[in-house]
Scaffold this motif. Sequence first.
Motif, PDB file in Angstrom:
ATOM      1  N   ASN B  48       0.808  -1.227   0.000  1.00 55.78           N
ATOM      2  CA  ASN B  48       0.000   0.000   0.000  1.00 55.78           C
ATOM      3  C   ASN B  48       0.833   1.265   0.000  1.00 55.78           C
ATOM      4  OD1 ASN B  48      -2.388  -1.271  -0.083  1.00 55.78           O
ATOM      5  ND2 ASN B  48      -2.712  -1.308   2.129  1.00 55.78           N
ATOM      6  N   GLN B  49       2.081   1.142   0.414  1.00 57.29           N
ATOM      7  CA  GLN B  49       2.909   2.337   0.499  1.00 57.29           C
ATOM      8  C   GLN B  49       3.880   2.448  -0.674  1.00 57.29           C
ATOM      9  OE1 GLN B  49       4.515   2.843   4.499  1.00 57.29           O
ATOM     10  NE2 GLN B  49       2.514   3.746   4.827  1.00 57.29           N
ATOM     11  N   TRP B  75      -2.180   5.125  -5.136  1.00 59.19           N
ATOM     12  CA  TRP B  75      -0.757   4.772  -5.180  1.00 59.19           C
ATOM     13  C   TRP B  75       0.007   5.979  -5.704  1.00 59.19           C
ATOM     14  CZ3 TRP B  75      -3.536   0.220  -7.075  1.00 59.19           C
ATOM     15  CH2 TRP B  75      -3.401  -0.889  -6.231  1.00 59.19           C
ATOM     16  N   PRO B  76       1.048   6.404  -4.985  1.00 57.13           N
ATOM     17  CA  PRO B  76       1.850   7.505  -5.516  1.00 57.13           C
ATOM     18  C   PRO B  76       2.528   7.060  -6.810  1.00 57.13           C
ATOM     19  CG  PRO B  76       2.425   7.001  -3.217  1.00 57.13           C
ATOM     20  CD  PRO B  76       1.548   5.894  -3.696  1.00 57.13           C
ATOM     21  N   ASP B 242      20.690  19.486  -0.209  1.00 57.04           N
ATOM     22  CA  ASP B 242      20.961  18.349   0.680  1.00 57.04           C
ATOM     23  C   ASP B 242      20.410  17.046   0.104  1.00 57.04           C
ATOM     24  OD1 ASP B 242      18.198  18.287   3.031  1.00 57.04           O
ATOM     25  OD2 ASP B 242      18.255  18.967   0.956  1.00 57.04           O
ATOM     26  N   TYR B 246      20.121  13.282   1.842  1.00 49.10           N
ATOM     27  CA  TYR B 246      18.796  12.717   2.076  1.00 49.10           C
ATOM     28  C   TYR B 246      18.713  11.314   1.479  1.00 49.10           C
ATOM     29  CZ  TYR B 246      13.834  11.925   1.168  1.00 49.10           C
ATOM     30  OH  TYR B 246      12.585  11.364   1.079  1.00 49.10           O
ATOM     31  N   GLU B 249      20.874   8.770   3.488  1.00 45.91           N
ATOM     32  CA  GLU B 249      20.266   8.392   4.760  1.00 45.91           C
ATOM     33  C   GLU B 249      19.055   7.492   4.527  1.00 45.91           C
ATOM     34  OE1 GLU B 249      21.189   8.654   7.834  1.00 45.91           O
ATOM     35  OE2 GLU B 249      19.292   7.858   8.626  1.00 45.91           O
ATOM     36  N   LYS B 250      18.263   7.815   3.501  1.00 45.95           N
ATOM     37  CA  LYS B 250      17.068   7.012   3.231  1.00 45.95           C
ATOM     38  C   LYS B 250      17.459   5.575   2.862  1.00 45.95           C
ATOM     39  CE  LYS B 250      12.703   7.528   0.854  1.00 45.95           C
ATOM     40  NZ  LYS B 250      12.042   7.996  -0.318  1.00 45.95           N
ATOM     41  N   GLN B 253      18.755   3.859   5.976  1.00 46.41           N
ATOM     42  CA  GLN B 253      17.655   3.650   6.908  1.00 46.41           C
ATOM     43  C   GLN B 253      16.857   2.415   6.500  1.00 46.41           C
ATOM     44  OE1 GLN B 253      14.674   6.680   6.778  1.00 46.41           O
ATOM     45  NE2 GLN B 253      13.684   5.985   8.622  1.00 46.41           N
ATOM     46  N   ARG B 257      16.362  -0.591   9.003  1.00 48.77           N
ATOM     47  CA  ARG B 257      15.003  -0.877   9.455  1.00 48.77           C
ATOM     48  C   ARG B 257      14.622  -2.327   9.164  1.00 48.77           C
ATOM     49  NH1 ARG B 257      12.099   2.386   6.084  1.00 48.77           N
ATOM     50  NH2 ARG B 257      11.073   0.694   5.020  1.00 48.77           N
TER      51      ARG B 257
END
Lengths: 369, 276
Positions: B48-49, B75-76, B242, B246, B249-250, B253, B257
């Motif tokens: 869904n994301q 949905w994006p 930046d 970004y 880091e994403k 992450q 995660r």
Amino acid sequence: MPDIVLTASKAVGMMLGEDIKPELVVISSPGSSGARVSIIRDARTGHLYAVKCALNTRVSLSDEMAKREFLTPYLSGHIPKVLWCGTIDGFEVMISECRGMHTLHGSIINSNSPHSELKTVWSDVLSSLVGMWEQSSHRFYSALCPRYYPKRVKRIQEGVRETIINNICIGDHLDLPIVINGVKYPPMGEALLRIEKVSEPTFGVVCHGDPQPSNIMVQHRQWCLIDWEWSGRNHDWRMMFSHLFGWWGARCIALDDNPRLEVVNGRLSLEYKAFLPPHIERYQQRTNHVFSRMHQRSKGVNDVEDINMFLAALYFGEVRFLPMWDRDSFMIPMLAEGVRTACAVPRTAVGNLPFIFNPEEVTTCSTSS
Amino acid sequence: MFNKFMTDNSNEILRRALPLLVTEINVMQSESDYWICYGSLLLGLQNNQSDIDLLYIHHDPHQQPSRIQSSFEEWPVTIYALNESDFKADGEQRKYGGYFSGKVINPHAVLGGHTDSVQATLKVAGGFIGQFAASLSRRRGREIASPGNIAADCFLAFLHLCPWYRAYFMRYFVDPRFADIWQTLQASVTTSLVLAKEVTKLSPGYFEYQNPLDEAQFHIEMIKVVARFWAVGACFHGGRIDFPDYYFEKSEQFLRRTGYINHCAKLYDFLNTQAK
């Protein structure tokens, strides 16, 4: 300090330099996305920064920043600049200009400024939105609507089915006829099916996606729109209108006593007494010219009926968020008004404000006040 | 080649979405325009994301590459629209640092267009990465390569240019179908380099690199690619200076995660073994 505040302070420090002395001025309640905004003051200079922190939100803050660009051509001067965006300690963080510490909603509820000023701000917001809709109209494709209605309705229906009030699970009683303040209505299940049925608008518009007073910051008669995650093209102006009109019933009513919900004699009985304070009614009344202008352009035969379905969806949709905002007592009125708005006929009856939209009634009230 | 990984659901989403999404693209459209789907939808990994990630290759000479954000049934959707000349230039000349051509080294599907669109797309990928792969292969003392070597050389080269790509590749590496995905990548990447004339076929299963860069050229080309890639990325993301941090880091992450940070050594071991 909560993680979010520490992260927000760190972000401002990273943006401005390590010797900043950050002071937390205010932190928002979580929005429906779960993101929170802290207003941080730099003690050296007094400058304020709005810092939004989000964790695994549906729309990333980076994408939200991009969606801001849909609005800037039409609402120049009313969209705060983004100063910084990044990731800290697992949170996505966005720092924007802080153009006021109070939302329009908070200012109206708390009477922070004279209401003559706040009404002028609200009128200006409405004019600007209508101007944007008129300028941006294009062919509408429902599947491209950022607030794709079929999925939104499914979430709302699920939220209502899972609602438990006084140990009564609403989902177990969807087929029971309903009595609201002594008046009979069809079952909740029927109301939830009715809100699925809306016709398509005659055109799409660019919009913010959730235009309502808690997404408007005010300071000295100046206003700006925040929270752009739903911004884009292919919005349905009637759905957007329902946010402008329905906000007042959904968020500003006052209760006279504790609402009651019970199952009795094979019926689901909802009893409550709520009213919209007269000085707040006048904000709702100002939305009527929005409808007039847009309806004149759209000439949609179902516009009023569809707006009421969107309103019913809005009221039902509130229910799943109310406990998060410590507003549990409003669950019964919102369920009730969802049913009434979806099912009540005739629409031309008086006494339906502030929940059911009837352009004649709104006009009558606004000319008499 | 990667269409076989697409689920019925993915196919159905694209069937409904593409005729509508084309209305979001403000270019002069033609019959020979085509879509390229990549990312999670291609491998049926969407949730869904997830975003729907698309390239739209058109033939309007007057339009600069653009990034369009939209949504389809909530949905994006991210669409990069660019004309075919720019797309090819991002292969042969690395004009945009591989921002577009790099996407089609990865699993992708070409939808619409003409009969040559699939091969044209593969050639773009090969044109971008071929020389870098050849140079890394030469460092190992090998100028003849099997499809497995070629695929490993290309992905190691890509990681050399952008170490944070490991988060992206990890999604394939941990997929239960990785063996099949890797087989298909070998075929796809080898074909890319053949079409771009970066390798020639010597005999079944053996190819010779044609244009390895010497160390000085490699260094210069790499610097150019890296500079262009991040400049393009920052432009497409609101001019954020930046943006690189970004992105770094994403990516990291995601690995932290999911716990896949512990798989990174295995990923590199796999590719290095395949490159031997």
